[in-house]
Design a protein around this motif. Structure first.
Motif, PDB file in Angstrom:
ATOM      1  N   GLY A 141       0.798  -1.217   0.000  1.00 34.91           N
ATOM      2  CA  GLY A 141       0.000   0.000   0.000  1.00 34.91           C
ATOM      3  C   GLY A 141       0.833   1.269   0.000  1.00 34.91           C
ATOM      4  N   THR A 142       0.164   2.393   0.224  1.00 31.54           N
ATOM      5  CA  THR A 142       0.804   3.695   0.055  1.00 31.54           C
ATOM      6  C   THR A 142       1.919   3.950   1.057  1.00 31.54           C
ATOM      7  N   GLY A 143       1.841   3.379   2.242  1.00 27.63           N
ATOM      8  CA  GLY A 143       2.868   3.610   3.247  1.00 27.63           C
ATOM      9  C   GLY A 143       4.026   2.643   3.178  1.00 27.63           C
ATOM     10  N   PHE A 144       4.073   1.824   2.140  1.00 29.54           N
ATOM     11  CA  PHE A 144       5.117   0.796   2.009  1.00 29.54           C
ATOM     12  C   PHE A 144       6.539   1.361   2.099  1.00 29.54           C
ATOM     13  N   PRO A 145       6.871   2.471   1.414  1.00 31.08           N
ATOM     14  CA  PRO A 145       8.256   2.960   1.491  1.00 31.08           C
ATOM     15  C   PRO A 145       8.697   3.345   2.893  1.00 31.08           C
ATOM     16  N   ALA A 146       7.749   3.659   3.776  1.00 31.44           N
ATOM     17  CA  ALA A 146       8.096   4.101   5.131  1.00 31.44           C
ATOM     18  C   ALA A 146       8.186   2.953   6.124  1.00 31.44           C
ATOM     19  N   GLN A 147       7.895   1.729   5.685  1.00 34.49           N
ATOM     20  CA  GLN A 147       7.889   0.614   6.630  1.00 34.49           C
ATOM     21  C   GLN A 147       9.295   0.066   6.813  1.00 34.49           C
ATOM     22  N   LYS A 148      10.114   0.831   7.485  1.00 32.57           N
ATOM     23  CA  LYS A 148      11.485   0.447   7.798  1.00 32.57           C
ATOM     24  C   LYS A 148      11.688   0.538   9.303  1.00 32.57           C
ATOM     25  N   PHE A 149      12.705  -0.134   9.792  1.00 31.77           N
ATOM     26  CA  PHE A 149      12.991  -0.082  11.220  1.00 31.77           C
ATOM     27  C   PHE A 149      14.484  -0.263  11.445  1.00 31.77           C
ATOM     28  N   GLN A 150      14.920   0.022  12.646  1.00 27.66           N
ATOM     29  CA  GLN A 150      16.306  -0.145  13.032  1.00 27.66           C
ATOM     30  C   GLN A 150      16.468  -1.402  13.865  1.00 27.66           C
ATOM     31  N   ALA A 151      17.406  -2.256  13.454  1.00 24.77           N
ATOM     32  CA  ALA A 151      17.825  -3.391  14.270  1.00 24.77           C
ATOM     33  C   ALA A 151      19.145  -2.987  14.912  1.00 24.77           C
ATOM     34  N   ILE A 152      19.156  -2.882  16.239  1.00 23.77           N
ATOM     35  CA  ILE A 152      20.306  -2.331  16.950  1.00 23.77           C
ATOM     36  C   ILE A 152      20.938  -3.404  17.820  1.00 23.77           C
ATOM     37  N   ALA A 153      22.175  -3.752  17.512  1.00 19.64           N
ATOM     38  CA  ALA A 153      22.941  -4.680  18.344  1.00 19.64           C
ATOM     39  C   ALA A 153      23.730  -3.877  19.365  1.00 19.64           C
ATOM     40  N   MET A 154      23.669  -4.289  20.628  1.00 19.55           N
ATOM     41  CA  MET A 154      24.297  -3.560  21.720  1.00 19.55           C
ATOM     42  C   MET A 154      25.156  -4.489  22.556  1.00 19.55           C
ATOM     43  N   THR A 155      25.995  -3.899  23.386  1.00 15.08           N
ATOM     44  CA  THR A 155      26.651  -4.691  24.420  1.00 15.08           C
ATOM     45  C   THR A 155      25.589  -5.101  25.437  1.00 15.08           C
ATOM     46  N   GLN A 156      25.884  -6.106  26.234  1.00 12.45           N
ATOM     47  CA  GLN A 156      24.901  -6.569  27.219  1.00 12.45           C
ATOM     48  C   GLN A 156      24.560  -5.461  28.205  1.00 12.45           C
ATOM     49  N   GLN A 157      25.555  -4.676  28.605  1.00 13.15           N
ATOM     50  CA  GLN A 157      25.299  -3.583  29.544  1.00 13.15           C
ATOM     51  C   GLN A 157      24.385  -2.528  28.918  1.00 13.15           C
ATOM     52  N   ALA A 158      24.633  -2.197  27.638  1.00 12.47           N
ATOM     53  CA  ALA A 158      23.794  -1.212  26.955  1.00 12.47           C
ATOM     54  C   ALA A 158      22.381  -1.746  26.770  1.00 12.47           C
ATOM     55  N   PHE A 159      22.259  -3.047  26.506  1.00 12.69           N
ATOM     56  CA  PHE A 159      20.930  -3.633  26.328  1.00 12.69           C
ATOM     57  C   PHE A 159      20.155  -3.605  27.638  1.00 12.69           C
ATOM     58  N   ASP A 160      20.815  -3.908  28.760  1.00 16.73           N
ATOM     59  CA  ASP A 160      20.148  -3.841  30.063  1.00 16.73           C
ATOM     60  C   ASP A 160      19.673  -2.417  30.348  1.00 16.73           C
ATOM     61  N   ALA A 161      20.496  -1.436  29.979  1.00 10.98           N
ATOM     62  CA  ALA A 161      20.096  -0.040  30.170  1.00 10.98           C
ATOM     63  C   ALA A 161      18.928   0.323  29.252  1.00 10.98           C
ATOM     64  N   TRP A 162      18.938  -0.212  28.035  1.00 11.73           N
ATOM     65  CA  TRP A 162      17.840   0.045  27.102  1.00 11.73           C
ATOM     66  C   TRP A 162      16.532  -0.518  27.642  1.00 11.73           C
ATOM     67  N   ILE A 163      16.577  -1.706  28.240  1.00 13.00           N
ATOM     68  CA  ILE A 163      15.369  -2.302  28.820  1.00 13.00           C
ATOM     69  C   ILE A 163      14.820  -1.403  29.928  1.00 13.00           C
ATOM     70  N   ARG A 164      15.707  -0.906  30.770  1.00  9.28           N
ATOM     71  CA  ARG A 164      15.263  -0.027  31.861  1.00  9.28           C
ATOM     72  C   ARG A 164      14.644   1.259  31.321  1.00  9.28           C
ATOM     73  N   SER A 165      15.212   1.789  30.233  1.00 13.31           N
ATOM     74  CA  SER A 165      14.663   3.023  29.668  1.00 13.31           C
ATOM     75  C   SER A 165      13.293   2.792  29.040  1.00 13.31           C
ATOM     76  N   VAL A 166      13.103   1.632  28.396  1.00 14.09           N
ATOM     77  CA  VAL A 166      11.791   1.310  27.806  1.00 14.09           C
ATOM     78  C   VAL A 166      10.733   1.210  28.897  1.00 14.09           C
ATOM     79  N   LYS A 167      11.085   0.540  30.001  1.00 13.71           N
ATOM     80  CA  LYS A 167      10.118   0.389  31.086  1.00 13.71           C
ATOM     81  C   LYS A 167       9.840   1.715  31.786  1.00 13.71           C
ATOM     82  N   ALA A 168      10.836   2.592  31.789  1.00 11.83           N
ATOM     83  CA  ALA A 168      10.656   3.871  32.480  1.00 11.83           C
ATOM     84  C   ALA A 168       9.934   4.895  31.615  1.00 11.83           C
ATOM     85  N   ASP A 169      10.232   4.915  30.318  1.00  8.14           N
ATOM     86  CA  ASP A 169       9.700   5.961  29.449  1.00  8.14           C
ATOM     87  C   ASP A 169       8.449   5.540  28.676  1.00  8.14           C
TER      88      ASP A 169
END
Length: 319
Positions: free
Chosen positions: A211-239
């Motif tokens: 459909g019309t929004g097809f070109p915008a259907q992109k996303f970021q796959a982000i690989a992190m260190t384990q420490q950064a990923f743990d911090a990312w989880i905390r930020s998702v739960k907080a924000d």
């Protein structure tokens, strides 16, 4: 599950050229994990074998044209010549060998790169449930109780098991630098495993026009260190905000990620993604069951359909 790695001069030159042209990780020629690296090696193997048949054509055709040009009186003229056993063997034998080798190689690589196989890793695997919507991707982390839109985060050197389905038309997920594409369809569960060998940002997209929004259907796959990923989880739960049945019904409307963020009142997360601090119930299972109950899904309850009603869909989710 292990993969072969090939380091050839031509591969190194091509990779350096591509790296100079683009800073994004959006091609298997600049792999970020073992699956894409194996796909790149397969690509160069195919090129190498096909060059056995192609290069002689490029070299011999100009030579033959020059040798048997009209003004060359020294060229041998044999009007009664019919066949040559040597040429017959070369013309049929070489392509036959190439096809046989590539067929065996493709068979082995297809099984080696089976998307349902867990990738070898010293870290515990991570489960992520993926739902394709018009025109965005919803990522649910069932073991962490969080969800995101258009952002897939995970630790480096960790096998990530993606369970995929859609709540709209058929779609195809592709993260070129990590793995090949795989289709997702309503009422069906498909699986793909990815692994990043180092931190990085990789482009993901839908390759099936929807459909019309097809070109915008992109996303970021982000690989992190384990420490950064743990911090990312905390930020998702907080924000982030909770993803309720009512919220998902609004999210499921045909809209891009930016439009969905505006529709939901600027939900938590970065400007190019949406974060949810919790997920109500078994959302992924409920989406699957809607299409396998044996009853037709009315347009009012079908995301992406003309006449879709988020209020009706929210009521259905709570039943």
């Amino acid at each position: 599950m292990t993969f072969r790695k090939v380091r050839t001069p031509s591969a190194i030159v091509i990779n350096l050229a591509l790296a100079a042209c683009s800073s994004s990780r959006d091609t298997f020629l600049i792999p970020g994990g073992p699956v894409a690296a194996a796909q790149r090696a397969e690509f160069f193997h195919i090129i190498g074998w096909t060059m056995i048949a192609i290069l002689p054509v490029f070299v011999l055709v100009p030579l033959l044209l020059w040798r048997y040009r009209y003004r060359n009186e020294k060229a041998r003229y044999t009007p009664d010549w019919e066949r040559s056993s040597i040429l017959e063997i070369l013309m049929w034998g070489v392509p036959l060998i190439i096809v046989a080798v590539l067929s065996v190689q493709l068979y082995c690589t297809t099984h080696e790169l089976d998307p349902t196989k867990t990738l070898a890793s010293d870290n515990p695997p991570l489960r992520v449930q993926v739902v394709g919507l018009d025109w965005k991707w919803l990522f649910i982390y069932p073991d962490l109780g969080i969800a995101t839109v258009n952002q897939l985060a995970f630790p480096e050197n960790t096998s990530v098991a993606l369970d995929l389905t859609t709540d709209t038309v058929m779609q195809s997920l592709l993260i070129s630098s990590l793995a090949g594409q795989i289709y997702a369809m309503p009422g069906m569960r498909t699986r793909l495993h990815i692994l990043a060998e180092a931190p990085g940002v990789f482009e993901g997209e839908n390759t099936q026009f929807n459909g019309t929004g097809f070109p915008a259907q992109k996303f970021q796959a982000i690989a992190m260190t384990q420490q950064a990923f743990d911090a990312w989880i905390r930020s998702v739960k907080a924000d982030g905000a909770p993803l309720t049945a009512e919220g998902y019904a609004r999210l499921a409307q045909a809209s891009t990620g930016d439009e969905a963020r505006a529709e939901m009142g600027g939900a938590g997360g970065p400007v190019d993604a949406i974060h949810f601090s919790s997920v109500e119930g078994d959302l992924f299972g409920a989406i699957l069951r809607r299409y396998t109950s044996g009853a037709a899904v009315p347009p009012a309850g079908q995301p992406g359909a003309v006449g879709y009603d988020p209020n009706a869909r929210a009521g259905e989710q709570t039943q």
